[in-house]
Design an enzyme around this catalytic site. Structure first.
Site, PDB file in Angstrom:
ATOM      1  CG  HIS A  34     166.249  19.240  58.296  1.00  0.00           C
ATOM      2  ND1 HIS A  34     166.761  20.093  57.347  1.00  0.00           N
ATOM      3  CD2 HIS A  34     165.068  19.795  58.689  1.00  0.00           C
ATOM      4  CE1 HIS A  34     165.917  21.104  57.166  1.00  0.00           C
ATOM      5  NE2 HIS A  34     164.886  20.945  57.968  1.00  0.00           N
ATOM      6  CG  HIS A  60     162.986  24.002  61.883  1.00  0.00           C
ATOM      7  ND1 HIS A  60     164.123  23.228  62.029  1.00  0.00           N
ATOM      8  CD2 HIS A  60     162.537  23.749  60.623  1.00  0.00           C
ATOM      9  CE1 HIS A  60     164.336  22.561  60.916  1.00  0.00           C
ATOM     10  NE2 HIS A  60     163.392  22.852  60.045  1.00  0.00           N
ATOM     11  CG  ASP A  61     160.886  20.764  60.293  1.00  0.00           C
ATOM     12  OD1 ASP A  61     160.101  21.646  59.892  1.00  0.00           O
ATOM     13  OD2 ASP A  61     161.889  20.401  59.644  1.00  0.00           O
ATOM     14  CD  GLU A  64     155.675  22.347  58.522  1.00  0.00           C
ATOM     15  OE1 GLU A  64     155.667  23.559  58.793  1.00  0.00           O
ATOM     16  OE2 GLU A  64     156.256  21.866  57.542  1.00  0.00           O
ATOM     17  CG  ASP A  65     157.498  17.768  59.757  1.00  0.00           C
ATOM     18  OD1 ASP A  65     156.452  18.024  59.139  1.00  0.00           O
ATOM     19  OD2 ASP A  65     158.610  18.140  59.363  1.00  0.00           O
ATOM     20  CG  ASP A 121     163.688  24.811  56.978  1.00  0.00           C
ATOM     21  OD1 ASP A 121     164.221  23.683  57.017  1.00  0.00           O
ATOM     22  OD2 ASP A 121     162.456  24.967  56.882  1.00  0.00           O
TER      23      ASP A 121
HETATM   24  P1  NDP Z   1     157.336  18.387  49.808  1.00  0.00           P
HETATM   25  O1  NDP Z   1     156.882  19.573  50.579  1.00  0.00           O
HETATM   26  O2  NDP Z   1     156.498  17.186  49.742  1.00  0.00           O
HETATM   27  O3  NDP Z   1     158.782  17.925  50.291  1.00  0.00           O
HETATM   28  C1  NDP Z   1     159.834  18.850  50.513  1.00  0.00           C
HETATM   29  C2  NDP Z   1     160.110  18.955  51.982  1.00  0.00           C
HETATM   30  O4  NDP Z   1     160.537  17.693  52.467  1.00  0.00           O
HETATM   31  C3  NDP Z   1     161.236  19.899  52.284  1.00  0.00           C
HETATM   32  O5  NDP Z   1     160.741  21.208  52.406  1.00  0.00           O
HETATM   33  C4  NDP Z   1     161.784  19.351  53.575  1.00  0.00           C
HETATM   34  O6  NDP Z   1     160.947  19.906  54.576  1.00  0.00           O
HETATM   35  C5  NDP Z   1     161.482  17.852  53.509  1.00  0.00           C
HETATM   36  N1  NDP Z   1     162.606  16.942  53.168  1.00  0.00           N
HETATM   37  C6  NDP Z   1     162.793  15.709  53.675  1.00  0.00           C
HETATM   38  N2  NDP Z   1     163.843  15.105  53.133  1.00  0.00           N
HETATM   39  C7  NDP Z   1     164.362  15.954  52.245  1.00  0.00           C
HETATM   40  C8  NDP Z   1     165.499  15.876  51.379  1.00  0.00           C
HETATM   41  N3  NDP Z   1     166.280  14.786  51.302  1.00  0.00           N
HETATM   42  N4  NDP Z   1     165.766  16.933  50.589  1.00  0.00           N
HETATM   43  C9  NDP Z   1     164.979  18.031  50.655  1.00  0.00           C
HETATM   44  N5  NDP Z   1     163.883  18.164  51.469  1.00  0.00           N
HETATM   45  C10 NDP Z   1     163.578  17.121  52.257  1.00  0.00           C
HETATM   46  O7  NDP Z   1     157.714  18.755  48.319  1.00  0.00           O
HETATM   47  P2  NDP Z   1     157.253  19.884  47.361  1.00  0.00           P
HETATM   48  O8  NDP Z   1     157.456  21.148  48.048  1.00  0.00           O
HETATM   49  O9  NDP Z   1     157.930  19.663  46.078  1.00  0.00           O
HETATM   50  O10 NDP Z   1     155.698  19.530  47.142  1.00  0.00           O
HETATM   51  C11 NDP Z   1     154.639  20.306  47.607  1.00  0.00           C
HETATM   52  C12 NDP Z   1     153.310  19.763  47.067  1.00  0.00           C
HETATM   53  O11 NDP Z   1     153.295  19.688  45.642  1.00  0.00           O
HETATM   54  C13 NDP Z   1     153.009  18.349  47.498  1.00  0.00           C
HETATM   55  O12 NDP Z   1     151.626  18.215  47.693  1.00  0.00           O
HETATM   56  C14 NDP Z   1     153.434  17.530  46.348  1.00  0.00           C
HETATM   57  O13 NDP Z   1     152.813  16.261  46.342  1.00  0.00           O
HETATM   58  C15 NDP Z   1     152.979  18.381  45.223  1.00  0.00           C
HETATM   59  N6  NDP Z   1     153.684  18.033  44.005  1.00  0.00           N
HETATM   60  C16 NDP Z   1     154.680  18.839  43.533  1.00  0.00           C
HETATM   61  C17 NDP Z   1     155.335  18.518  42.376  1.00  0.00           C
HETATM   62  C18 NDP Z   1     156.419  19.396  41.910  1.00  0.00           C
HETATM   63  O14 NDP Z   1     156.919  19.175  40.804  1.00  0.00           O
HETATM   64  N7  NDP Z   1     156.815  20.408  42.671  1.00  0.00           N
HETATM   65  C19 NDP Z   1     155.004  17.347  41.607  1.00  0.00           C
HETATM   66  C20 NDP Z   1     153.988  16.562  42.214  1.00  0.00           C
HETATM   67  C21 NDP Z   1     153.370  16.932  43.342  1.00  0.00           C
HETATM   68  P3  NDP Z   1     161.406  20.274  56.092  1.00  0.00           P
HETATM   69  O15 NDP Z   1     162.333  21.402  56.112  1.00  0.00           O
HETATM   70  O16 NDP Z   1     160.100  20.554  56.740  1.00  0.00           O
HETATM   71  O17 NDP Z   1     162.053  19.047  56.573  1.00  0.00           O
HETATM   72 ZN    ZN Z   2     163.058  22.005  58.077  1.00  0.00          ZN
END
Ligand code: NDP
Ligand code: ZN
Length: 177
Positions: A34, A60-61, A64-65, A121
């Protein structure tokens, strides 16, 4: 060190830090794919050749990660790279939904360099969700992510037109089933 050397040093550092992490797709792809995709998008489509921005994209991550601290990044990569990474790092002490709202609120105040990284991103994440989404995300969640990412990107200061067009192309693949 040459610009190529410092860029490769960032790649090495990020690969080590993310070595035990996987993306959320069904194949559990290596996490480092990524940040590499971000830097690649910036350098190719974006025409970005500022090594500080490319290093920041690679890193960048890491704060955070992973266990990485800003002090570590500052010592190894300098203040400019670190400040960009910090600008795109969420405060993990806050609840997730609050963090997502803050990204929307902070977007207009993003520096030009950090805005490029943020735009790349979001573009890469939309591409991932379209092509290789988190295995357990239903349609509504994928759509909500697309809509939230667009709110963030629409708030960013206008910058690189090619990159913005690429984001819009990625957004056009908003899932419908
Ligand atoms: P998350 O923030 O949990 O996950 C998305 C992040 O995961 C991306 O921003 C990316 O971050 C990383 N990532 C890793 N693998 C992938 C991939 N294959 N494709 C895309 N992104 C990937 O998700 P949400 O933003 O949806 O959720 C935020 C909050 O809302 C959480 O607390 C969640 O539990 C809650 N929630 C949301 C729901 C909804 O419908 N939106 C439903 C239930 C709960 P990076 O760039 O940092 O790698
Ligand atoms: Zn990222």
């Amino acid at each position: 060190m040459s610009e190529l050397s410092v860029l490769l040093d960032a790649v090495l550092f990020a690969a080590e830090r993310h070595k035990n992490q996987r993306r959320k797709d069904a194949d559990a792809s290596p996490y480092i794919n990524h940040p590499i995709a971000l830097a690649h998008l910036l350098a190719t489509t974006g025409g970005v050749n500022d090594v500080v921005i490319l290093q920041a994209a690679i890193l960048h991550d890491t704060i955070e990660d992973t266990e990485t601290t800003a002090e570590e990044l500052r010592a190894r990569f300098g203040a400019d790279v670190t400040n960009i990474v910090l600008e795109v790092t969420d405060d993990k002490s806050l609840p997730k939904l609050r963090r997502k709202e803050l990204q929307v609120e902070h977007a207009p105040h993003t520096s030009p360099s950090a805005a490029l990284v943020k735009l790349a991103d979001k573009t890469c994440n939309l591409r991932d969700i379209a092509a290789a989404p988190p295995a357990d995300w239903p349609l509504t969640r994928r759509q909500e992510y697309f809509d939230w990412a667009k709110r963030v990107v629409d708030g960013l200061p206008a910058g690189n037109a090619e990159l913005r067009a690429t984001f819009d192309e990625a957004f056009a693949a908003r899932p419908s089933r």
